[in-house]
Design a protein around this motif. Structure first.
Motif, PDB file in Angstrom:
ATOM      1  N   LEU A 154       0.848  -1.193   0.000  1.00  0.00           N
ATOM      2  CA  LEU A 154       0.000   0.000   0.000  1.00  0.00           C
ATOM      3  C   LEU A 154       0.880   1.237   0.000  1.00  0.00           C
ATOM      4  N   ASP A 155       0.591   2.144  -0.910  1.00  0.00           N
ATOM      5  CA  ASP A 155       1.218   3.468  -0.913  1.00  0.00           C
ATOM      6  C   ASP A 155       0.170   4.446  -0.420  1.00  0.00           C
ATOM      7  N   VAL A 156       0.302   4.899   0.825  1.00  0.00           N
ATOM      8  CA  VAL A 156      -0.735   5.754   1.409  1.00  0.00           C
ATOM      9  C   VAL A 156      -0.772   7.143   0.784  1.00  0.00           C
ATOM     10  N   THR A 157       0.212   7.465  -0.045  1.00  0.00           N
ATOM     11  CA  THR A 157       0.191   8.768  -0.716  1.00  0.00           C
ATOM     12  C   THR A 157      -0.591   8.728  -2.026  1.00  0.00           C
ATOM     13  N   ASP A 158      -0.971   7.545  -2.481  1.00  0.00           N
ATOM     14  CA  ASP A 158      -1.648   7.405  -3.774  1.00  0.00           C
ATOM     15  C   ASP A 158      -3.095   6.982  -3.545  1.00  0.00           C
ATOM     16  N   THR A 159      -3.978   7.950  -3.441  1.00  0.00           N
ATOM     17  CA  THR A 159      -5.377   7.659  -3.128  1.00  0.00           C
ATOM     18  C   THR A 159      -6.075   6.887  -4.240  1.00  0.00           C
ATOM     19  N   THR A 160      -5.556   6.945  -5.459  1.00  0.00           N
ATOM     20  CA  THR A 160      -6.206   6.229  -6.562  1.00  0.00           C
ATOM     21  C   THR A 160      -6.130   4.722  -6.388  1.00  0.00           C
ATOM     22  N   THR A 161      -5.199   4.252  -5.549  1.00  0.00           N
ATOM     23  CA  THR A 161      -5.050   2.806  -5.340  1.00  0.00           C
ATOM     24  C   THR A 161      -5.928   2.290  -4.200  1.00  0.00           C
ATOM     25  N   PHE A 162      -6.583   3.169  -3.478  1.00  0.00           N
ATOM     26  CA  PHE A 162      -7.310   2.746  -2.279  1.00  0.00           C
ATOM     27  C   PHE A 162      -8.485   1.809  -2.572  1.00  0.00           C
ATOM     28  N   PRO A 163      -9.306   2.052  -3.609  1.00  0.00           N
ATOM     29  CA  PRO A 163     -10.395   1.101  -3.872  1.00  0.00           C
ATOM     30  C   PRO A 163      -9.894  -0.316  -4.141  1.00  0.00           C
ATOM     31  N   ALA A 164      -8.823  -0.444  -4.919  1.00  0.00           N
ATOM     32  CA  ALA A 164      -8.265  -1.775  -5.179  1.00  0.00           C
ATOM     33  C   ALA A 164      -7.701  -2.387  -3.908  1.00  0.00           C
ATOM     34  N   PHE A 165      -7.083  -1.566  -3.064  1.00  0.00           N
ATOM     35  CA  PHE A 165      -6.573  -2.070  -1.792  1.00  0.00           C
ATOM     36  C   PHE A 165      -7.720  -2.585  -0.932  1.00  0.00           C
ATOM     37  N   ALA A 166      -8.824  -1.867  -0.911  1.00  0.00           N
ATOM     38  CA  ALA A 166      -9.983  -2.304  -0.122  1.00  0.00           C
ATOM     39  C   ALA A 166     -10.488  -3.665  -0.601  1.00  0.00           C
ATOM     40  N   GLU A 167     -10.501  -3.874  -1.910  1.00  0.00           N
ATOM     41  CA  GLU A 167     -10.921  -5.167  -2.440  1.00  0.00           C
ATOM     42  C   GLU A 167      -9.945  -6.269  -2.037  1.00  0.00           C
ATOM     43  N   THR A 168      -8.652  -5.940  -2.031  1.00  0.00           N
ATOM     44  CA  THR A 168      -7.662  -6.917  -1.582  1.00  0.00           C
ATOM     45  C   THR A 168      -7.877  -7.261  -0.119  1.00  0.00           C
ATOM     46  N   VAL A 169      -8.168  -6.247   0.693  1.00  0.00           N
ATOM     47  CA  VAL A 169      -8.462  -6.491   2.106  1.00  0.00           C
ATOM     48  C   VAL A 169      -9.685  -7.390   2.248  1.00  0.00           C
ATOM     49  N   ARG A 170     -10.727  -7.099   1.458  1.00  0.00           N
ATOM     50  CA  ARG A 170     -11.951  -7.901   1.532  1.00  0.00           C
ATOM     51  C   ARG A 170     -11.650  -9.384   1.261  1.00  0.00           C
ATOM     52  N   HIS A 171     -10.899  -9.647   0.207  1.00  0.00           N
ATOM     53  CA  HIS A 171     -10.560 -11.031  -0.126  1.00  0.00           C
ATOM     54  C   HIS A 171      -9.651 -11.649   0.936  1.00  0.00           C
ATOM     55  N   THR A 172      -8.717 -10.855   1.458  1.00  0.00           N
ATOM     56  CA  THR A 172      -7.764 -11.374   2.444  1.00  0.00           C
ATOM     57  C   THR A 172      -8.453 -11.808   3.720  1.00  0.00           C
ATOM     58  N   VAL A 173      -9.353 -10.984   4.240  1.00  0.00           N
ATOM     59  CA  VAL A 173     -10.024 -11.341   5.505  1.00  0.00           C
ATOM     60  C   VAL A 173     -10.947 -12.534   5.299  1.00  0.00           C
ATOM     61  N   GLN A 174     -11.527 -12.657   4.099  1.00  0.00           N
ATOM     62  CA  GLN A 174     -12.384 -13.811   3.823  1.00  0.00           C
ATOM     63  C   GLN A 174     -11.567 -15.098   3.738  1.00  0.00           C
ATOM     64  N   GLU A 175     -10.449 -15.028   3.004  1.00  0.00           N
ATOM     65  CA  GLU A 175      -9.658 -16.231   2.777  1.00  0.00           C
ATOM     66  C   GLU A 175      -8.858 -16.649   4.007  1.00  0.00           C
ATOM     67  N   THR A 176      -8.403 -15.671   4.779  1.00  0.00           N
ATOM     68  CA  THR A 176      -7.513 -15.983   5.907  1.00  0.00           C
ATOM     69  C   THR A 176      -8.266 -16.226   7.200  1.00  0.00           C
TER      70      THR A 176
END
Length: 247
Positions: A58-80
């Motif tokens: 995660l690059d916290v300075t790049d807000t354009t990546t946040f939606p994709a990061f949120a989707e990664t988090v969603r999948h990660t918490v489900q799978e793990t």
């Protein structure tokens, strides 16, 4: 199992917080930007002690990546962890810069703003649908918001803004029983801003009631403890962890 996301969790206070949270039984997601090996080392230490952790970029300075990061988090918490949400967000990622006001460039100012205020604001906004009701947001502020220290004006200004944002998060998210607090470390022995020289560390220690600078673990344990339900009535506060710096 409760789950915590710690931005900038590959080193310093973030890494210490990750280990402290895992030792209290939390599932841990640490983020990193440029050093995946350091993040993997933190994950390895947690797993070696019987915990569960994942490292995400995660690059916290790049807000354009946040939606994709949120989707990664969603999948990660489900799978793990078999969860649809996580519980705690620790906005820790950042860096320091020493430069007197007269020499700060607009680029330096903007970079500090993005990492210390804009990033946490919009990352929190993006992740709100994934934070469980009754969760907790912890923002890393700084004792420099209380004690003026020459050379860190932009950094301290944005950390002050983060403290204000913390109170507004507590107000606006109270209907979901989500708490928000900030932790304001004093001088800590980390590599933030290039680390401490021996002379500067001695100077800071002389200004601290307990006679030394702090260790990352001494901040990480406070954050991990603050997240627990034992502290459920602490909300909208800035808690300084400094050993009595400049009192």
């Amino acid at each position: 199992m409760n789950i915590v996301i710690i931005t900038g969790g590959s080193r310093g206070i973030g890494a210490a917080t990750a280990l402290a949270c895992a030792r209290r039984g939390l599932g841990v997601i640490v983020t990193y930007n440029t050093n995946p090996a350091a993040a993997a080392d933190v994950v390895g230490k947690i797993e070696a002690e019987g915990g569960t952790a994942v490292a995400l970029k995660l690059d916290v300075t790049d807000t354009t990546t946040f939606p994709a990061f949120a989707e990664t988090v969603r999948h990660t918490v489900q799978e793990t962890w078999g969860r649809d949400t996580f519980d705690y967000l620790v906005n820790n990622a950042g860096y320091g810069l020493y430069s007197p006001i007269a020499t700060v460039t607009e680029e330096q100012f903007d970079d500090l703003f993005r990492v210390h205020l804009k990033g946490p604001f919009f990352l929190t906004q993006t992740l709100l649908p994934l934070i469980a009701d009754g969760g907790h947001i912890v923002n890393l502020a700084s004792a420099t918001t209380r004690v003026a220290t020459a050379g860190v004006a932009p950094y301290a200004s944005f950390k002050g803004g983060l403290e204000v944002l913390t109170r507004y998060l507590a107000l606006e998210l109270g209907n979901r029983r989500i708490r928000a607090n900030s932790i304001a470390p004093g001088p800590i022995r980390t590599d933030l801003g290039g680390g401490l020289t021996d002379d500067f560390e001695a100077h800071l220690a002389a200004r601290t009631a307990l006679g030394r600078v702090g260790e990352p673990e001494e901040v990480g344990s406070v954050i991990a403890n603050l997240l627990s339900d034992d502290n459920r009535w602490i909300n909208a506060q800035s808690i300084e962890v400094s050993g009595g710096f400049d009192i």
